[in-house]
Scaffold this active site. Structure first.
Site, short mmCIF file in Angstrom:
data_model
loop_
_atom_site.label_atom_id
_atom_site.label_comp_id
_atom_site.label_asym_id
_atom_site.label_seq_id
_atom_site.Cartn_x
_atom_site.Cartn_y
_atom_site.Cartn_z
N CYS A 119 0.84 -1.29 -0.15
CA CYS A 119 0.01 0.05 0.06
C CYS A 119 1.02 1.35 0.07
CB CYS A 119 -1.04 0.04 1.31
SG CYS A 119 -1.92 -1.31 1.12
N HIS A 252 -3.16 7.10 2.18
CA HIS A 252 -3.63 5.78 1.75
C HIS A 252 -5.21 5.43 2.30
CE1 HIS A 252 -4.03 1.74 0.98
NE2 HIS A 252 -3.74 1.23 2.20
N ASN A 282 -10.39 -0.23 0.48
CA ASN A 282 -8.81 -0.23 0.20
C ASN A 282 -8.18 -0.67 -1.04
OD1 ASN A 282 -5.90 -0.46 0.69
ND2 ASN A 282 -6.14 -1.25 2.65
#
Ligand code: ACO
Length: 325
Positions: A119, A252, A282
Site C-alpha cells: 500500500c 492511503h 482499500n
C-alpha cells in the site's frame, strides 16, 4: 538551473462492478460468513468497493487510468520514456505489469518496471520517478498504482475480505524548472513481514504456501497511526514547510479511523483530507492516485496547492511525498 519533477496530469479507472456493503453481506451469507453494513461502516468507513471481472487484469486497469492521465497532461503515449507500476497483484510473475502496460499503450522503448511496496507502492514509485527525472534519466514518466486485490482475498475471512477493492490511478510526472515534488520520506521495517502478507509463492509448477491475504488488523492499525505522522513531519521538515501549509492531505485509503487519527496528529481538519475509502475500499497501491484524481476532477484539488501524499502497508512500509500541484 535545478531540474524538478511536476505532476501534469492525473487519471483513474474503477472496474464497473460496484458492490455496496449490502451486496457483499448478501454474497458472503451464501457461504455462511456473517458480517453487516453497520460493522464495516463503524470500524472502517467503507460503504462500497469495485471488483474487476474475471477476465480483467491489473494491466487493463492500469492502462485505462494511464490513458486518462495522458489525456489530462496533453501528452501522447509515445512521449513517455518511463513507466513505473506500483502493484502487489501483477498480471504475471514476470514480466512486469509496467512492460505489459507499455505495450498496451503503444509507448514502447522507454524504461518500464514495477515497484512492490504494497500500500506504500505509489509513494515509493513516485519517489523513484522523481529521482530519475531530477537526475536526467527520464523526462516524461507515467507513475501508476493498480491492483486487483479481489484476487487475493480470502472470502471466508470476514476480518479482511470486507476491506479491499480493485482499481487504478495514474499520474504523468514531467521534468520542470518549477517544483513539483518538494520532498519524500520513505521507510520500511522488515521485522513486521508477518502482520500483513500473502505468504505463498510459485514453486515447481504449483503454489507453495497460502496465496491469500493475511492480516493482523490491530497490529497494522497501531503501527500505521504512528508512522504516518512521522513520515509527514519528516517530509515537511525536508521542504522547510509546516503542517499548517498543507492544502490537502491525501493518505492511503485503508480505514477512515486511521485517516482521522493522522489528520488529528497533524492538526489538520478533516475537510483538508481527500476521502474516497467510503466508495473504493482499500485499493492498496491504487488508493492514493485514485483519491488524487477524484480530488482533481471534482475541482477541489487545484494547481498550485500543497499536497501531502502518504502511504503505509505490508512490509511493513511507509512513506510520504510533499508536492506542489
Ligand atoms: N463483520 C462483523 N464482525 C467482524 C468482522 C466483520 N467483517 N470482522 C471482525 N469481526 C469481529 C471479530 O470477530 C471480533 O469479534 P469478537 O470480539 O467477538 O472476537 C470483533 O469484530 C472485533 O474484531 P477486531 O479485529 O478487534 O476489530 P477492530 O476494531 O480491530 O477492527 C479492522 C478490525 C477494521 C481490521 C481494524 O483493525 C483495522 O482497520 N486495522 C487496520 C487494517 C488496515 O488498515 N489495513 C490496511 C493497511 S495496509 C494495506 O492497505 C495493505
Amino acid at each position: 538551473m535545478r531540474r524538478y519533477s511536476r505532476i501534469t496530469g492525473t487519471g483513474s479507472f474503477l472496474p464497473p462492478r460496484k458492490l455496496t456493503n449490502a451486496d457483499l453481506v448478501e454474497q458472503l451469507a451464501k457461504t455462511g460468513v456473517e458480517t453487516s453494513d453497520e460493522w464495516i461502516v463503524e470500524r472502517t468507513g467503507i460503504r462500497a468497493r469495485h471488483f474487476a471481472a474475471d477476465d480483467v487484469s491489473c494491466s487493463d486497469l492500469a492502462t485505462a487510468a494511464a490513458r486518462r492521465a495522458l489525456e489530462a497532461a496533453g501528452l501522447a503515449a509515445s512521449d513517455i520514456d518511463l513507466i513505473i507500476v506500483a502493484t502487489s497483484t501483477p498480471d504475471m510473475v514476470f514480466p512486469s505489469t509496467a512492460c505489459i502496460v507499455q505495450n498496451k499503450l503503444g509507448a514502447n522503448g522507454g524504461a518500464a518496471f514495477d515497484v512492490q511496496a504494497v500500500c506504500s507502492g505509489f509513494v515509493y514509485a513516485l519517489t523513484v520517478a522523481d529521482a530519475m527525472i531530477q537526475s536526467g534519466a527520464a523526462n516524461n514518466a507515467l507513475v501508476i498504482g493498480a491492483e486487483v486485490f479481489s484476487r487475493i482475498l480470502d472470502f471466508k475471512d470476514r476480518t479482511t475480505c470486507v476491506l479491499f477493492g480493485d482499481g487504478a490511478g495514474a499520474v504523468v510526472l514531467q521534468a520542470s524548472r518549477e517544483p513539483g515534488i518538494l520532498a519524500s520520506d520513505l521507510h520500511a521495517d522488515g521485522k513486521h513481514v508477518g502482520i500483513l502478507c500473502v505468504p505463498g509463492h510459485v514453486s515447481g509448477g504449483s503454489i507453495t504456501g497460502d496465496p491469500l491475504l493475511k492480516m493482523d488488523g490491530q497490529a497494522v492499525f497501531k503501527l500505521a497511526v504512528g508512522v504516518l505522522e512521522e513520515a509527514a513531519l519528516a517530509a515537511l521538515a525536508k521542504a522547510g514547510k509546516q503542517a499548517v501549509d498543507i492544502d490537502w492531505l491525501i493518505p492511503h485509503q485503508a480505514n477512515i479511523r486511521i485517516m482521522q487519527s493522522t489528520a488529528k496528529k497533524l492538526k489538520l481538519p478533516m475537510d483538508k483530507v481527500v476521502v474516497t475509502v467510503d466508495q473504493h475500499g482499500n485499493t492498496s497501491a491504487a488508493s492514493i492516485p485514485l483519491a488524487l484524481d477524484a480530488g482533481v476532477r471534482s475541482g477541489k484539488v487545484k494547481p498550485g496547492q500543497l499536497l501531502m501524499l502518504e502511504g503505509v502497508g505490508g512490509g511493513f512500509t511507509w512513506g510520504a511525498v510533499l508536492l506542489k500541484l
